[in-house]
Design a protein around this motif. Structure first.
Motif, PDB file in Angstrom:
ATOM      1  N   ALA A 127       0.008  -7.521  -5.165  1.00 20.31           N
ATOM      2  CA  ALA A 127      -0.860  -6.321  -5.604  1.00 20.31           C
ATOM      3  C   ALA A 127      -0.284  -5.142  -4.995  1.00 20.31           C
TER       4      ALA A 127
ATOM      5  N   LYS B 159     -10.290  -6.389  -5.086  1.00 24.57           N
ATOM      6  CA  LYS B 159      -9.647  -7.137  -6.184  1.00 24.57           C
ATOM      7  C   LYS B 159      -8.206  -7.659  -5.777  1.00 24.57           C
ATOM      8  N   ALA B 160      -7.535  -6.893  -4.920  1.00 20.61           N
ATOM      9  CA  ALA B 160      -6.110  -7.522  -4.220  1.00 20.61           C
ATOM     10  C   ALA B 160      -6.434  -8.680  -3.392  1.00 20.61           C
TER      11      ALA B 160
ATOM     12  N   PHE C  14      -6.696   4.094  -1.059  1.00 25.57           N
ATOM     13  CA  PHE C  14      -7.476   3.100  -2.300  1.00 25.57           C
ATOM     14  C   PHE C  14      -8.906   2.962  -1.877  1.00 25.57           C
ATOM     15  N   THR C  15      -9.423   2.738  -2.807  1.00 26.24           N
ATOM     16  CA  THR C  15     -10.893   2.430  -2.995  1.00 26.24           C
ATOM     17  C   THR C  15     -11.310   0.959  -2.301  1.00 26.24           C
TER      18      THR C  15
ATOM     19  N   LEU D  65      -1.464  -1.415  -4.093  1.00 34.65           N
ATOM     20  CA  LEU D  65      -2.515  -0.451  -3.825  1.00 34.65           C
ATOM     21  C   LEU D  65      -2.364   1.027  -3.507  1.00 34.65           C
ATOM     22  N   PRO D  66      -2.836   1.779  -4.417  1.00 34.99           N
ATOM     23  CA  PRO D  66      -2.518   3.196  -4.254  1.00 34.99           C
ATOM     24  C   PRO D  66      -3.133   3.818  -2.829  1.00 34.99           C
ATOM     25  N   LYS D  67      -2.335   4.674  -2.347  1.00 36.60           N
ATOM     26  CA  LYS D  67      -2.956   5.432  -1.229  1.00 36.60           C
ATOM     27  C   LYS D  67      -3.559   6.759  -1.393  1.00 36.60           C
TER      28      LYS D  67
ATOM     29  N   VAL E  52       0.834  -1.025   0.051  1.00 35.63           N
ATOM     30  CA  VAL E  52       0.099  -0.083  -0.056  1.00 35.63           C
ATOM     31  C   VAL E  52       0.975   1.339  -0.124  1.00 35.63           C
TER      32      VAL E  52
ATOM     33  N   HIS F  96     -10.368  -1.180  -5.178  1.00 36.34           N
ATOM     34  CA  HIS F  96      -8.931  -1.655  -5.295  1.00 36.34           C
ATOM     35  C   HIS F  96      -8.737  -2.718  -4.286  1.00 36.34           C
ATOM     36  N   LEU F  97      -9.306  -2.781  -2.825  1.00 33.72           N
ATOM     37  CA  LEU F  97      -8.975  -3.703  -1.951  1.00 33.72           C
ATOM     38  C   LEU F  97      -9.549  -5.198  -2.324  1.00 33.72           C
TER      39      LEU F  97
ATOM     40  N   GLU G 132      -1.890 -11.519 -11.615  1.00 34.85           N
ATOM     41  CA  GLU G 132      -2.940 -11.905 -10.906  1.00 34.85           C
ATOM     42  C   GLU G 132      -3.691 -13.157 -11.254  1.00 34.85           C
TER      43      GLU G 132
END
Length: 266
Positions: free
Chosen positions: A108, A121-122, A114-115, A110-112, A89, A118-119, A251
């Motif tokens: 994965a 999917k990861a 995150f939505t 994840l951007p910070k 993250v 996003h979470l 993935e």
């Protein structure tokens, strides 16, 4: 093996900021995950892992005593912990800073901030790794499928092999770069090549062009794995004759769909 639900996961959250840990825990609990341990440094995380091995590690990038990459490397070099799924993250966007994670088998990034999408999917990628499910094919028994895995990163090869193994693929040969792959292809037959793009000497595009133009296996399906994000570059790669492109991180759900389409068509 039974399918694992998010609520079954035991997660180690490694984040130096109390505020950020609370935010991430809130998101995790919204996904029905309640077994969450916390660590605020690399060393604290390693102690936690020794005491209680988690199913998944969710980690920040920067700590006072090191980086998330150092934590990931420590895990990958441990025989007992190398297969723990690792999720980064980070607000980092520089390609060079993230490339090492992508090459190291992270599941994965994840951007910070995150939505929830996003979470979700990861988490699905982590669950897919932890719940092997054989790929069902009408034209093949998946255990008969012969795959050549080509990547100059040992960690990336290990991650790719784990994903393929979870799909029921058992016949895998490794090549450390495109030139070694060419030498192997001259002497062995395969049903599929999974290759990285960025490799020294002979890259994935050049390997694909060799397969299409010079090998005795010119119709061999090629799945190329790349961290390239430039659409023009991806289009250029596609023109070399690859059958499918897959982003890093590799993935499982995406790979399952791509392999089903590739192998059912050939």
């Amino acid at each position: 093996m039974r399918h694992i639900a998010p609520s079954d996961l035991a997660i180690l959250l490694v984040e130096p900021s109390d505020t950020q840990r609370k935010i991430i825990i809130k998101h995790l609990k919204e996904e029905e995950i309640h077994k969450i341990e916390e660590a605020d440094s690399v060393q604290a995380a390693l102690r936690q892992i020794r005491d209680h091995r988690p199913d998944l590690i969710v980690s920040a990038l920067h700590f006072a005593d090191g980086t998330g990459l150092e934590l990931l490397r420590a895990l990958k070099n441990s025989a007992s912990d190398a297969d723990i799924p690792f999720m980064l993250v980070s607000s980092e966007t520089r390609k060079a800073q993230l490339e090492e994670f992508k090459q190291s088998g992270v599941i994965a990034i994840l951007p910070k901030p995150f939505t929830r999408l996003h979470l979700g999917k990861a988490l699905n990628a982590a669950l897919d790794l932890l719940s092997p499910s054989e790929l069902q094919l009408s034209l093949y028994d998946v255990t008969d499928v012969r795959v050549l895995v080509v990547d100059d990163s040992r960690l990336a090869r290990n991650h790719i092999k784990r994903v393929l193994s979870n799909l029921g693929i058992v016949q895998m040969v490794e090549a450390e770069d495109g030139q070694q792959a060419i030498d192997i292809l001259k002497n062995q037959m395969f049903d599929l090549v999974v290759t990285d793009y960025n490799m020294p000497e002979v890259n994935g595009q050049e390997l694909t062009e060799y397969i299409r133009q010079h090998s005795q296996q010119s119709h061999l399906p090629v799945l190329m794995v790349t961290s390239e994000a430039n659409d023009t570059h991806l289009s250029y790669i596609a023109q070399s004759g690859v059958n499918a492109l897959c982003d890093k991180p590799f993935e499982p759900e995406t790979v399952r769909a791509l392999l089903f389409n590739l192998l059912e068509q050939h």
